[in-house]
Scaffold this motif. Structure first.
Motif, PDB file in Angstrom:
ATOM      1  N   PRO A 112       0.486  -1.334   0.412  1.00 18.14           N
ATOM      2  CA  PRO A 112       0.218  -0.086  -0.174  1.00 18.14           C
ATOM      3  C   PRO A 112       0.771   1.261   0.238  1.00 18.14           C
ATOM      4  O   PRO A 112       0.410   2.716  -0.757  1.00 18.14           O
ATOM      5  CB  PRO A 112      -1.006  -0.483   1.266  1.00 18.14           C
ATOM      6  CG  PRO A 112      -0.234  -1.557   2.324  1.00 18.14           C
ATOM      7  CD  PRO A 112       0.396  -1.948   1.319  1.00 18.14           C
ATOM      8  N   GLY A 113       2.377   1.375   0.462  1.00 14.64           N
ATOM      9  CA  GLY A 113       2.625   2.360   0.516  1.00 14.64           C
ATOM     10  C   GLY A 113       3.261   2.613  -0.204  1.00 14.64           C
ATOM     11  O   GLY A 113       3.561   4.103  -0.822  1.00 14.64           O
ATOM     12  N   ILE A 114       3.447   2.064  -2.056  1.00 18.99           N
ATOM     13  CA  ILE A 114       4.296   2.557  -3.510  1.00 18.99           C
ATOM     14  C   ILE A 114       2.751   3.082  -4.055  1.00 18.99           C
ATOM     15  O   ILE A 114       2.709   4.059  -4.477  1.00 18.99           O
ATOM     16  CB  ILE A 114       4.643   1.656  -3.916  1.00 18.99           C
ATOM     17  CG1 ILE A 114       5.766   0.559  -3.784  1.00 18.99           C
ATOM     18  CG2 ILE A 114       4.148   1.539  -5.128  1.00 18.99           C
ATOM     19  CD1 ILE A 114       5.935  -0.029  -4.333  1.00 18.99           C
ATOM     20  N   ILE A 115       0.949   2.622  -3.643  1.00 20.90           N
ATOM     21  CA  ILE A 115      -0.069   3.429  -4.300  1.00 20.90           C
ATOM     22  C   ILE A 115      -0.090   4.879  -3.338  1.00 20.90           C
ATOM     23  O   ILE A 115      -0.438   5.324  -4.407  1.00 20.90           O
ATOM     24  CB  ILE A 115      -0.654   2.375  -4.225  1.00 20.90           C
ATOM     25  CG1 ILE A 115      -0.731   0.837  -4.908  1.00 20.90           C
ATOM     26  CG2 ILE A 115      -2.547   3.053  -4.833  1.00 20.90           C
ATOM     27  CD1 ILE A 115      -1.515  -0.008  -4.970  1.00 20.90           C
ATOM     28  N   ILE A 116       0.206   4.816  -2.048  1.00 17.76           N
ATOM     29  CA  ILE A 116      -0.018   6.285  -1.144  1.00 17.76           C
ATOM     30  C   ILE A 116       0.739   6.885  -1.601  1.00 17.76           C
ATOM     31  O   ILE A 116       0.307   7.890  -1.701  1.00 17.76           O
ATOM     32  CB  ILE A 116      -0.352   5.317   0.093  1.00 17.76           C
ATOM     33  CG1 ILE A 116      -1.853   4.943   0.726  1.00 17.76           C
ATOM     34  CG2 ILE A 116      -0.810   6.844   0.988  1.00 17.76           C
ATOM     35  CD1 ILE A 116      -1.779   3.825   2.130  1.00 17.76           C
ATOM     36  N   GLY A 117       1.811   6.248  -1.073  1.00 14.91           N
ATOM     37  CA  GLY A 117       2.899   8.016  -1.669  1.00 14.91           C
ATOM     38  C   GLY A 117       2.982   8.143  -0.329  1.00 14.91           C
ATOM     39  O   GLY A 117       2.188   8.228   0.877  1.00 14.91           O
ATOM     40  N   LYS A 118       4.575   9.170  -0.328  1.00 12.45           N
ATOM     41  CA  LYS A 118       4.271  10.054   0.787  1.00 12.45           C
ATOM     42  C   LYS A 118       3.463  11.253   1.008  1.00 12.45           C
ATOM     43  O   LYS A 118       3.018  11.690   0.113  1.00 12.45           O
ATOM     44  CB  LYS A 118       6.136  10.990   0.727  1.00 12.45           C
ATOM     45  CG  LYS A 118       7.169   9.942   0.254  1.00 12.45           C
ATOM     46  CD  LYS A 118       7.827  10.985   0.691  1.00 12.45           C
ATOM     47  CE  LYS A 118       9.829  10.114   0.823  1.00 12.45           C
ATOM     48  NZ  LYS A 118      10.791  10.825   0.750  1.00 12.45           N
ATOM     49  N   LYS A 119       2.902  11.166   2.584  1.00 15.53           N
ATOM     50  CA  LYS A 119       1.897  12.004   2.229  1.00 15.53           C
ATOM     51  C   LYS A 119       0.790  11.971   1.594  1.00 15.53           C
ATOM     52  O   LYS A 119       0.086  13.062   1.487  1.00 15.53           O
ATOM     53  CB  LYS A 119       2.554  13.305   2.730  1.00 15.53           C
ATOM     54  CG  LYS A 119       3.106  13.648   3.766  1.00 15.53           C
ATOM     55  CD  LYS A 119       3.305  14.852   4.046  1.00 15.53           C
ATOM     56  CE  LYS A 119       5.148  15.418   4.995  1.00 15.53           C
ATOM     57  NZ  LYS A 119       5.090  16.845   4.452  1.00 15.53           N
ATOM     58  N   GLY A 120      -0.088  10.625   1.150  1.00 12.93           N
ATOM     59  CA  GLY A 120      -0.849  10.807   0.453  1.00 12.93           C
ATOM     60  C   GLY A 120      -0.548  11.260  -0.862  1.00 12.93           C
ATOM     61  O   GLY A 120      -2.028  11.199  -2.255  1.00 12.93           O
TER      62      GLY A 120
ATOM     63  N   ILE B 125      -1.235   8.516  -4.419  1.00 10.11           N
ATOM     64  CA  ILE B 125      -2.580   8.792  -4.335  1.00 10.11           C
ATOM     65  C   ILE B 125      -4.143   9.397  -5.016  1.00 10.11           C
ATOM     66  O   ILE B 125      -4.990  10.094  -5.494  1.00 10.11           O
ATOM     67  CB  ILE B 125      -3.577   7.964  -3.467  1.00 10.11           C
ATOM     68  CG1 ILE B 125      -4.939   7.020  -3.356  1.00 10.11           C
ATOM     69  CG2 ILE B 125      -3.888   8.666  -1.858  1.00 10.11           C
ATOM     70  CD1 ILE B 125      -5.275   6.125  -2.321  1.00 10.11           C
ATOM     71  N   ASP B 126      -3.064  10.576  -4.823  1.00 10.63           N
ATOM     72  CA  ASP B 126      -3.902  12.254  -4.810  1.00 10.63           C
ATOM     73  C   ASP B 126      -3.690  12.125  -6.795  1.00 10.63           C
ATOM     74  O   ASP B 126      -5.075  12.524  -7.488  1.00 10.63           O
ATOM     75  CB  ASP B 126      -3.730  12.794  -4.325  1.00 10.63           C
ATOM     76  CG  ASP B 126      -3.921  13.577  -2.900  1.00 10.63           C
ATOM     77  OD1 ASP B 126      -5.286  12.337  -2.682  1.00 10.63           O
ATOM     78  OD2 ASP B 126      -3.763  13.713  -2.001  1.00 10.63           O
ATOM     79  N   LYS B 127      -2.780  11.649  -7.008  1.00 11.38           N
ATOM     80  CA  LYS B 127      -2.395  11.774  -8.320  1.00 11.38           C
ATOM     81  C   LYS B 127      -2.931  10.206  -9.195  1.00 11.38           C
ATOM     82  O   LYS B 127      -4.010  11.318 -10.005  1.00 11.38           O
ATOM     83  CB  LYS B 127      -0.801  11.722  -8.863  1.00 11.38           C
ATOM     84  CG  LYS B 127      -0.244  12.188  -9.803  1.00 11.38           C
ATOM     85  CD  LYS B 127       1.275  11.063 -10.114  1.00 11.38           C
ATOM     86  CE  LYS B 127       1.982  10.130 -11.510  1.00 11.38           C
ATOM     87  NZ  LYS B 127       3.176   9.670 -11.295  1.00 11.38           N
ATOM     88  N   LEU B 128      -3.018   9.381  -8.363  1.00  9.63           N
ATOM     89  CA  LEU B 128      -3.854   8.639  -9.107  1.00  9.63           C
ATOM     90  C   LEU B 128      -5.607   9.219  -9.459  1.00  9.63           C
ATOM     91  O   LEU B 128      -5.646   8.717 -10.884  1.00  9.63           O
ATOM     92  CB  LEU B 128      -3.478   7.326  -8.193  1.00  9.63           C
ATOM     93  CG  LEU B 128      -4.470   5.830  -8.858  1.00  9.63           C
ATOM     94  CD1 LEU B 128      -4.259   5.292 -10.144  1.00  9.63           C
ATOM     95  CD2 LEU B 128      -4.673   4.649  -7.572  1.00  9.63           C
ATOM     96  N   LYS B 129      -6.362   9.746  -8.533  1.00  7.49           N
ATOM     97  CA  LYS B 129      -7.103   9.636  -8.441  1.00  7.49           C
ATOM     98  C   LYS B 129      -7.568  10.822  -9.865  1.00  7.49           C
ATOM     99  O   LYS B 129      -8.320  10.853 -10.649  1.00  7.49           O
ATOM    100  CB  LYS B 129      -7.849  10.627  -8.025  1.00  7.49           C
ATOM    101  CG  LYS B 129      -7.898   9.803  -6.056  1.00  7.49           C
ATOM    102  CD  LYS B 129      -8.301  10.670  -4.974  1.00  7.49           C
ATOM    103  CE  LYS B 129      -8.784   9.961  -3.370  1.00  7.49           C
ATOM    104  NZ  LYS B 129      -9.437  10.763  -2.451  1.00  7.49           N
ATOM    105  N   SER B 130      -6.721  12.272  -9.662  1.00  4.57           N
ATOM    106  CA  SER B 130      -7.140  13.152 -11.171  1.00  4.57           C
ATOM    107  C   SER B 130      -6.643  12.346 -12.389  1.00  4.57           C
ATOM    108  O   SER B 130      -7.152  12.817 -12.743  1.00  4.57           O
ATOM    109  CB  SER B 130      -5.810  14.173 -10.888  1.00  4.57           C
ATOM    110  OG  SER B 130      -4.620  13.518 -10.653  1.00  4.57           O
TER     111      SER B 130
ATOM    112  N   ASP C  11     -13.471   8.129  -6.161  1.00  3.34           N
ATOM    113  CA  ASP C  11     -12.516   7.477  -4.872  1.00  3.34           C
ATOM    114  C   ASP C  11     -11.349   6.282  -4.739  1.00  3.34           C
ATOM    115  O   ASP C  11     -11.974   6.051  -5.238  1.00  3.34           O
ATOM    116  CB  ASP C  11     -13.272   7.899  -3.642  1.00  3.34           C
ATOM    117  CG  ASP C  11     -13.092   7.453  -2.337  1.00  3.34           C
ATOM    118  OD1 ASP C  11     -12.169   8.443  -2.301  1.00  3.34           O
ATOM    119  OD2 ASP C  11     -13.646   6.882  -1.754  1.00  3.34           O
ATOM    120  N   VAL C  12     -10.358   6.229  -4.094  1.00  3.07           N
ATOM    121  CA  VAL C  12      -9.797   5.917  -4.309  1.00  3.07           C
ATOM    122  C   VAL C  12      -9.784   5.064  -3.049  1.00  3.07           C
ATOM    123  O   VAL C  12      -9.281   5.530  -2.252  1.00  3.07           O
ATOM    124  CB  VAL C  12      -8.276   5.304  -5.009  1.00  3.07           C
ATOM    125  CG1 VAL C  12      -7.677   4.416  -4.875  1.00  3.07           C
ATOM    126  CG2 VAL C  12      -8.472   5.925  -6.525  1.00  3.07           C
TER     127      VAL C  12
END
Length: 233
Positions: free
Chosen positions: A73-81, A84-89, A100-101
């Motif tokens: 999960p750390g790879i997908i969430i990234g530093k400070k989320g 995951i924000d980039k993935l959403k956009s 929503d992810v």
């Protein structure tokens, strides 16, 4: 002739839930189905190192919820989320809908057939021996507490001129028993000699045992909790 079917598809609607959960009128159904496939393909290609087992999609009237089952999960969430924000956009740009992810962590990747198949494919791409890869995988999966595992490779194994098929089985793989949770995974190893297909079946035990506490581990725990019988004379 053997009539074979995908174990997950065989169980969907009976003991397995659908991977896409939404309802649409006949006119919109095809477009939404293609959109689901685009989302899955995009996530799999962008996050190859994310160890994603499956992508579940739920749709409401105003947004799409994507559930990612991942062992990293750390790879997908990234530093400070940030990731995951980039993935959403990126998904919003791809589909034009509000996204929503949600991340669901997998504790043991060796209990997931898709992740096991991808691991074998990576070993083959690094020019590892296919026999050693099969043996190592069988040992690791059985140590994870499953009831059985089957690995099948098809293609130009070991750089041979003719393609062939190799398979190995440990434990039980009751494919036609619907109450058994038989997980299925497929991956392709792109080697210098050509593509090698990797199929993996993992028997996790009964669905009822998993609900009470994850299959073989639940049975082991119950055995420890049972008090010893004492006979009065």
């Amino acid at each position: 002739m053997g009539q074979k079917t995908r174990p997950t598809g065989f169980r969907v609607g009976i003991v397995e839930d659908w991977r896409s959960r939404w309802y649409a009128p006949k006119k919109e159904f095809g477009a939404l189905l293609v959109e689901d496939q685009k989302i899955r393909r995009f996530i799999k290609t962008e996050y190859r190192s994310g160890a994603i087992d499956k992508v579940e999609i739920e749709r409401t009237r105003d947004q799409v919820v994507v559930h990612l089952h991942t062992a990293r999960p750390g790879i997908i969430i990234g530093k400070k989320g940030q990731e995951i924000d980039k993935l959403k956009s990126q998904l919003e740009n791809l589909t034009g809908r509000r996204m929503d992810v949600k991340i669901i962590e997998i504790n043991n990747p060796f209990r997931c057939a898709t992740l096991v198949a991808e691991d074998v494919a990576q070993q083959l791409q690094k020019r590892g021996s296919f026999r050693r890869a099969i043996k190592k995988t069988l040992d690791q999966v059985m140590e994870a507490g499953v009831h059985g595992v089957k690995v099948q490779l098809s293609g130009r194994l070991g750089g041979a001129e003719m393609s062939r098929q190799e398979k190995a089985i440990r434990g039980s793989i009751p494919l036609s028993t619907l109450q058994r949770h038989v997980d299925y995974g497929f991956a392709v190893a792109q080697t210098a000699q050509g593509a090698i297909g990797v199929k993996v079946w993992v028997d996790r035990g009964n669905y009822t045992d998993e609900e009470s506490g994850d299959g073989a581990y639940a049975k082991a725990g119950e055995a420890q909790k049972k008090p010893k019988r004492t006979h009065k004379r």
